[in-house]
Design an enzyme around this catalytic site. Structure first.
Site, PDB file in Angstrom:
ATOM      1  N   VAL A   3      27.867  38.712  31.161  1.00 21.65           N
ATOM      2  CA  VAL A   3      27.269  38.619  32.493  1.00 21.65           C
ATOM      3  C   VAL A   3      26.088  37.665  32.434  1.00 21.65           C
ATOM      4  O   VAL A   3      25.269  37.744  31.524  1.00 21.65           O
ATOM      5  CB  VAL A   3      26.785  40.022  32.955  1.00 21.65           C
ATOM      6  CG1 VAL A   3      26.084  39.950  34.293  1.00 21.65           C
ATOM      7  CG2 VAL A   3      27.953  40.989  32.996  1.00 21.65           C
ATOM      8  N   SER A 189      20.443  32.493  30.322  1.00 26.48           N
ATOM      9  CA  SER A 189      20.443  31.999  28.938  1.00 26.48           C
ATOM     10  C   SER A 189      19.878  33.020  27.955  1.00 26.48           C
ATOM     11  O   SER A 189      19.340  32.634  26.914  1.00 26.48           O
ATOM     12  CB  SER A 189      19.653  30.691  28.806  1.00 26.48           C
ATOM     13  OG  SER A 189      20.073  29.796  29.788  1.00 26.48           O
ATOM     14  N   ARG A 190      19.977  34.270  28.312  1.00 26.79           N
ATOM     15  CA  ARG A 190      19.498  35.359  27.440  1.00 26.79           C
ATOM     16  C   ARG A 190      17.985  35.292  27.204  1.00 26.79           C
ATOM     17  O   ARG A 190      17.478  35.887  26.266  1.00 26.79           O
ATOM     18  CB  ARG A 190      20.249  35.379  26.088  1.00 26.79           C
ATOM     19  CG  ARG A 190      21.756  35.663  26.242  1.00 26.79           C
ATOM     20  CD  ARG A 190      21.936  37.016  26.914  1.00 26.79           C
ATOM     21  NE  ARG A 190      23.321  37.489  26.994  1.00 26.79           N
ATOM     22  CZ  ARG A 190      24.078  37.451  28.098  1.00 26.79           C
ATOM     23  NH1 ARG A 190      23.640  36.876  29.200  1.00 26.79           N
ATOM     24  NH2 ARG A 190      25.266  37.998  28.094  1.00 26.79           N
ATOM     25  N   LEU A 191      17.271  34.514  28.049  1.00 24.24           N
ATOM     26  CA  LEU A 191      15.807  34.476  27.913  1.00 24.24           C
ATOM     27  C   LEU A 191      15.222  35.525  28.849  1.00 24.24           C
ATOM     28  O   LEU A 191      14.602  35.225  29.873  1.00 24.24           O
ATOM     29  CB  LEU A 191      15.269  33.071  28.193  1.00 24.24           C
ATOM     30  CG  LEU A 191      15.604  32.078  27.086  1.00 24.24           C
ATOM     31  CD1 LEU A 191      15.003  30.699  27.381  1.00 24.24           C
ATOM     32  CD2 LEU A 191      15.111  32.557  25.718  1.00 24.24           C
TER      33      LEU A 191
END
Ligand SMILES: Cc1cc2nc3c(=O)[nH]c(=O)nc-3n(C[C@H](O)[C@H](O)[C@H](O)COP(=O)(O)O)c2cc1C
Length: 216
Positions: A3, A189-191
């Site tokens: 996701v 971006s998983r940040l």
């Protein structure tokens, strides 16, 4: 299954200016408004002291009280978690609402709430839940479902003429007073955004807490 998060305004340190409790309350309310089932469910982790050493244990409970002091849940004091908390009175509790890309984790000491507090909550429970608490010796093995049904039938008969069913001995609330609360918000971006509040043990004043951003 992957996701991509994002869209909401970025969680930042200023969201915690009023303390952790108003923000947790706001996130539970947002989960309720989004139609999420059991928006007040939290996974409660405790420590079990076994002959092989300390071992983690986790299960879901419902948060039934929220105040600047902490979060309250109700259970059987002689259940697995009840005995674990009696021996090691510390826990971690994690709320997660995957559909909202949000998580909140708290950790800190846990203590039983006063019996008067338990009694107020007990009276708000439906009669069937009260009978269930009487019928079940939570976390003890039982030979079969029929034995549980018999126990329920027995307490139902016993309290048939009792209008206010009393609180069973060994049943009540626990208050987790957080030392640390971490708010997590999923991001592109998983940040992800992670803001951790470390509370001053002597004060529930938000200004006395340390607020830090953690790397995702
Ligand atoms: C959504 C959900 C909510 C639950 N709420 C509670 C609760 O508030 N109190 C409780 O004692 N058990 C609750 N349970 C059951 C616990 O997860 C667990 O099975 C039970 O408390 C026994 O755990 P223990 O043997 O570790 O003490 C809930 C389970 C689910 C799935």
């Amino acid at each position: 299954m992957r996701v991509e998060y994002g869209g909401d305004p970025d969680l930042d340190e200023s969201w915690l200016a009023g303390g952790w409790e108003p923000l947790l309350r706001e996130w539970i309310e947002a989960a309720t408004a989004a139609g999420i089932a059991e928006p007040n469910a939290m996974v409660l982790a405790t420590v079990e002291i076994t002959s092989a050493g300390p071992r983690p244990a986790a299960r879901t409970v419902l948060c039934k009280g929220l105040s600047p002091e902490g979060v309250t849940f109700y259970t059987n004091y002689e259940s697995g978690k009840g005995l674990q908390l009696a021996a090691t009175p510390y826990a971690a509790a994690t709320f997660v609402w995957p559909a909202l890309h949000r998580q909140v984790g708290l950790r800190g000491p846990v203590s039983p709430v006063p019996p008067e507090v338990t009694a107020i909550y007990w009276r708000s429970r439906p009669r069937n839940s009260q009978l269930g608490a009487w019928a079940s010796q939570q976390s003890r093995p039982i030979a079969g479902r029929d034995q549980l049904d018999r126990a329920l039938a027995e307490v139902t008969r016993r309290f048939a003429d009792v209008e206010q069913i009393p609180v069973p001995a060994g049943w009540g609330g626990f208050l987790l007073r957080p030392e640390q609360v971490e708010f997590w918000q999923g991001r592109r971006s998983r940040l992800h955004n992670r803001i951790r509040m470390t509370l001053d043990p002597g004060s529930t004043e938000p200004s006395a807490a340390k607020i830090e951003r953690l790397q995702p």
